[in-house]
Design an enzyme around this catalytic site. Sequence first.
Site, PDB file in Angstrom:
ATOM      1  N   ASP A  54      93.132  11.624 107.275  1.00 13.65           N
ATOM      2  CA  ASP A  54      91.883  11.140 106.697  1.00 13.65           C
ATOM      3  C   ASP A  54      92.159  10.143 105.576  1.00 13.65           C
ATOM      4  OD1 ASP A  54      88.978  11.333 105.683  1.00 13.65           O
ATOM      5  OD2 ASP A  54      89.015  12.833 107.284  1.00 13.65           O
ATOM      6  N   HIS A 103      86.225  11.439 101.258  1.00 11.21           N
ATOM      7  CA  HIS A 103      86.002  11.955 102.610  1.00 11.21           C
ATOM      8  C   HIS A 103      87.028  13.016 102.996  1.00 11.21           C
ATOM      9  CE1 HIS A 103      85.626  11.811 107.053  1.00 11.21           C
ATOM     10  NE2 HIS A 103      84.401  11.368 106.840  1.00 11.21           N
ATOM     11  N   ASN A 198      79.023   9.703 115.145  1.00  8.95           N
ATOM     12  CA  ASN A 198      77.698   9.760 114.527  1.00  8.95           C
ATOM     13  C   ASN A 198      76.731   8.702 115.059  1.00  8.95           C
ATOM     14  OD1 ASN A 198      78.756  11.781 112.843  1.00  8.95           O
ATOM     15  ND2 ASN A 198      79.488  10.255 111.388  1.00  8.95           N
ATOM     16  N   SER A 263      81.918  14.364 110.989  1.00  4.86           N
ATOM     17  CA  SER A 263      83.161  14.412 110.202  1.00  4.86           C
ATOM     18  C   SER A 263      83.341  15.765 109.530  1.00  4.86           C
ATOM     19  CB  SER A 263      83.145  13.324 109.119  1.00  4.86           C
ATOM     20  OG  SER A 263      83.399  12.060 109.656  1.00  4.86           O
TER      21      SER A 263
END
Length: 394
Positions: A54, A103, A198, A263
């Site tokens: 990530d 994130h 998404n 996510s």
Amino acid sequence: MPLATAAPAAADDGGQCTFPNKKYEGRPWSLQRVQLDELWAQSTGRNVRVAVIDTGVDTRNPQLTKAVDAKSGINLIPKDAKDANGYKLKRGKENGTTDTVGHGTKVAGIIAARPAKGTGFVGLAPDATIIPIQQNDADGNGTAVTLATAIRHAIAKKADVINISQDTANAVKPTPLLEQAVRAALDADIVVVASAGNDGLGGNVKPTYPASYPGVLAVAAADRNNERAQFSQSGDFVGVAAPGVDMVSTVPGGGHCADNGTSFSAPYVAGLAALIKSEHRDWTQEQIVAQIQQTAERSVAGHDRLVGWGVVDPVRALTEDDKPIEKPVADEGVTRAEAPTPAAVHLGETPEQRAARLATYIVVSGGVLVAAIAGSAVAVRDHRRRRAALTAGR
């Protein structure tokens, strides 16, 4: 080819999350749906290593400090990377423990954040270990090639589970290097979990990568009603769904924020995979994935393209685990009951009914006879008393 990690919409805090942030005092809804004490009585994820590929994982958040194996981490952002303004990017630590985006720190928290005073938030697998792999950032410094490199690093560092909360920007298959890396991870018996994407508004259906690769457990987002979140990507490749709306988690520096997106559904499932792996060290990655799918909550008997095999049920996955399965079964849980046996119909009086009737007659008759005898005795007694009184009066 660039990879996307952005959430689709602002969260409860209106998108005003700052780092660090204040603590979330309550228990987030995504954890309230689980009997955590019952779950953790089975497993806490101990001795399981989860690679988070990530934007980095900030170990300054107290709930992640002891959860992260910094020695195994790596920063794959190119040293000549530039920010959106063209200036040389501050990459942070080489071990992947810097996260300027937030994130990756949120993703890691959902998996393995340690319990802490002042908050009800905790990771689903609070004893699992995070391998931080900084591969992407807010300026798009992350590609299918660097993702493949990240997966290879996770294999080398003995990951049991790999979480990939990102996907390619379009439906075109990326470089073969990525698929080869995914296959190498699966061959090494590593559970690979990836967000479905998404881009699902309006019922949009398209493949996303690496989620669409065979063997990868693709995770869609579900809301509080166990229904697909409107932004969640649909498709036959979707394996399961997990909470992905208003997801509270850890942020850089300390504290918490809420966010939305597949996510944050993926690490929920990665955490569950860690729990199962810790409890069943001898299970293969295929068996762990099948267990998660088989025990998911669903409104149809089999698979659908919105939520896959259903919304994951952590407690059921850890308690209905007597033996491993290779694939989920569509009609599992559907009971084919035998038709009820009709009662026998008797047009006349049965012997049992006749015996019961006669017994009733005997009891009633006996009661009447006793009453009659008792009444006669009283009458005779009263008659004798009256005669005695008349005689005395004379």
